[in-house]
Design a protein around this motif. Sequence first.
Motif, mmCIF file in Angstrom:
data_model
loop_
_atom_site.group_PDB
_atom_site.id
_atom_site.type_symbol
_atom_site.label_atom_id
_atom_site.label_comp_id
_atom_site.label_asym_id
_atom_site.label_seq_id
_atom_site.Cartn_x
_atom_site.Cartn_y
_atom_site.Cartn_z
ATOM 1 N N CYS A 24 -2.077 3.921 7.767
ATOM 2 C CA CYS A 24 -3.189 3.747 8.710
ATOM 3 C C CYS A 24 -3.644 5.091 9.269
ATOM 4 C CB CYS A 24 -2.775 2.823 9.854
ATOM 5 S SG CYS A 24 -2.540 1.093 9.391
ATOM 6 N N THR A 38 -7.555 8.541 -1.517
ATOM 7 C CA THR A 38 -6.956 7.339 -2.094
ATOM 8 C C THR A 38 -5.510 7.266 -1.616
ATOM 9 O OG1 THR A 38 -6.413 8.592 -4.100
ATOM 10 C CG2 THR A 38 -8.442 7.283 -4.116
ATOM 11 N N CYS A 40 -2.054 4.669 -1.310
ATOM 12 C CA CYS A 40 -1.427 3.460 -1.855
ATOM 13 C C CYS A 40 -0.066 3.243 -1.207
ATOM 14 C CB CYS A 40 -1.265 3.592 -3.371
ATOM 15 S SG CYS A 40 -0.351 2.229 -4.145
ATOM 16 N N ALA A 125 -0.368 -4.127 7.898
ATOM 17 C CA ALA A 125 -0.896 -4.103 6.532
ATOM 18 C C ALA A 125 -2.361 -4.533 6.510
ATOM 19 C CB ALA A 125 -0.060 -5.013 5.631
ATOM 20 N N GLU A 126 -2.710 -5.516 7.335
ATOM 21 C CA GLU A 126 -4.116 -5.935 7.425
ATOM 22 C C GLU A 126 -4.987 -4.792 7.939
ATOM 23 O OE1 GLU A 126 -4.177 -9.330 9.956
ATOM 24 O OE2 GLU A 126 -3.051 -10.612 8.562
ATOM 25 N N ALA A 128 -4.306 -1.604 7.654
ATOM 26 C CA ALA A 128 -4.337 -0.580 6.605
ATOM 27 C C ALA A 128 -5.361 -0.936 5.530
ATOM 28 C CB ALA A 128 -2.945 -0.418 5.990
ATOM 29 N N GLU A 129 -5.342 -2.184 5.092
ATOM 30 C CA GLU A 129 -6.301 -2.603 4.063
ATOM 31 C C GLU A 129 -7.731 -2.520 4.589
ATOM 32 O OE1 GLU A 129 -3.937 -5.609 1.118
ATOM 33 O OE2 GLU A 129 -4.517 -6.431 3.063
ATOM 34 N N GLY A 132 -9.023 0.794 4.077
ATOM 35 C CA GLY A 132 -9.215 1.214 2.690
ATOM 36 C C GLY A 132 -7.949 1.554 1.934
ATOM 37 N N VAL A 133 -6.786 1.269 2.515
ATOM 38 C CA VAL A 133 -5.513 1.522 1.835
ATOM 39 C C VAL A 133 -5.277 0.435 0.783
ATOM 40 C CG1 VAL A 133 -3.003 1.705 2.131
ATOM 41 C CG2 VAL A 133 -4.545 2.644 3.876
ATOM 42 N N GLU A 134 -4.766 0.827 -0.379
ATOM 43 C CA GLU A 134 -4.365 -0.143 -1.398
ATOM 44 C C GLU A 134 -2.902 -0.509 -1.154
ATOM 45 O OE1 GLU A 134 -5.569 0.819 -5.484
ATOM 46 O OE2 GLU A 134 -6.745 2.478 -4.647
ATOM 47 N N VAL A 135 -2.638 -1.784 -0.916
ATOM 48 C CA VAL A 135 -1.283 -2.259 -0.621
ATOM 49 C C VAL A 135 -0.826 -3.155 -1.762
ATOM 50 C CG1 VAL A 135 0.182 -3.509 1.006
ATOM 51 C CG2 VAL A 135 -1.725 -2.130 1.861
ATOM 52 N N TYR A 136 0.291 -2.768 -2.410
ATOM 53 C CA TYR A 136 0.792 -3.506 -3.567
ATOM 54 C C TYR A 136 2.201 -4.034 -3.297
ATOM 55 C CZ TYR A 136 -3.042 -1.263 -6.135
ATOM 56 O OH TYR A 136 -4.277 -0.830 -6.554
#
Length: 424
Positions: A24, A38, A40, A125-126, A128-129, A132-136
């Motif tokens: 974040c 970018t 991740c 996590a919400e 962060a997404e 624009g963060v990619e959460v895998y």
Amino acid sequence: MERESMEFDVLIVGGGPAGLSAACRVMQLAQEAGEELTVCVVEKGSEIGAHILAGTVFEPTALNELFPDWKEKGAPLNTPVTRDDIFLLKNQDSATKIPNAFVPKNMHNHGNYIISLGNLCRWLAEQAEGLGVEVYPGFAAAETIVEDGQVKGIITGDMGVARDGSEKDGYMPGMELRAKYTLFTEGCRGHLGKRLVNEFKLDEGKDPQHYGIGIKELWDIDPAKHEPGLVVHTTGWPLKETGSTGGSFLYHLENGQVYVGLITDLSYSNPHLSPFEEFQRLKLHPEIKKHLEGGKRVSYGARAITKGGYNALPKMSFPGGLLLGCDAGTLNGSKIKGSHTAMKSGMLGAEAVFEALKDGKSGEEISSFQKKFEDSWLFKELYAERNFGPAMHKFGNIVGGAIAYFEQNILRGSLPITFHDTTP
């Protein structure tokens, strides 16, 4: 079969408080500067929060900095602490309540919240997404990629491997996830973190790290006994019978539920000690039983705790990345809290990485991180409590607690000497 590869500016290994706070923060900085990055986050659990086993008393210091409007954004901090009780359990039947005036200052919880850390991580996590963060989730980091003495990323675990190691029909090799900088926030005893500490000799000149095992249960209790916001800690029995150290906790959260658990220091020398059995005995003590009687256990689990504190904290920077949160050991033992410190370490790491990227760096060690850490309240907090763990281990919980009281309540600072505990 060749591995697929993806590249990022920043890769974060572990979707806990430290990793998500780092994600974040680095995106906040990028957006403020009008930069495109970018970022991740990979998490081994099936979803964010799946491997977070903590009903905890949470200090919102770092969250206030990261998201000053967290209340408006709906962060799941719903139960403010209303009362602190600390008991010395003398034996299986009796206990003495320690007056608040004699409790070390760091153990007072005014302004803190009883929370589910898993729910907080899902909320982070919400956020962060949304940035624009990619959460895998569902991707375990199996290996580090080290080239020319620099960490270049990680390789995720292979899929479709049989028990004997052979490849099944649906075999897929793990992916290479490469980045200019990789932040390791795996939690206590992260398997890649351990390798990095050894490979880059990050613990040279430090005290041995110390660990505990925390066994926890979530209970639905009789509504008549429920007191939202009540925090109970105990020390003494049953661990003192075997000469071991640790303590218990019982927290009343919302919805008629309580968290109850026992933390046992893993430095115990009695080979017959069973932390699980000690926890079962603890629940039968009248001071604990009165909360649980008539209730029903909903879930249970255990987790390791990195609790060596400042004296055992390794160097956190190395070529290509940083070691943060409980992967390094930023828990504040005197507060019995590690979430706010993990979050702050992640935020400091994000700021250091962003500055390095802005300067055009890629893989060089971020030597500026140490000064950033030493200038922060995180360093001051951990340094001030550096004697807490060693005093408890050397002198026991009573004398150790008295030393903590003298430092925190009388001196309002630490002694000019440092205790060391060199027995792991």
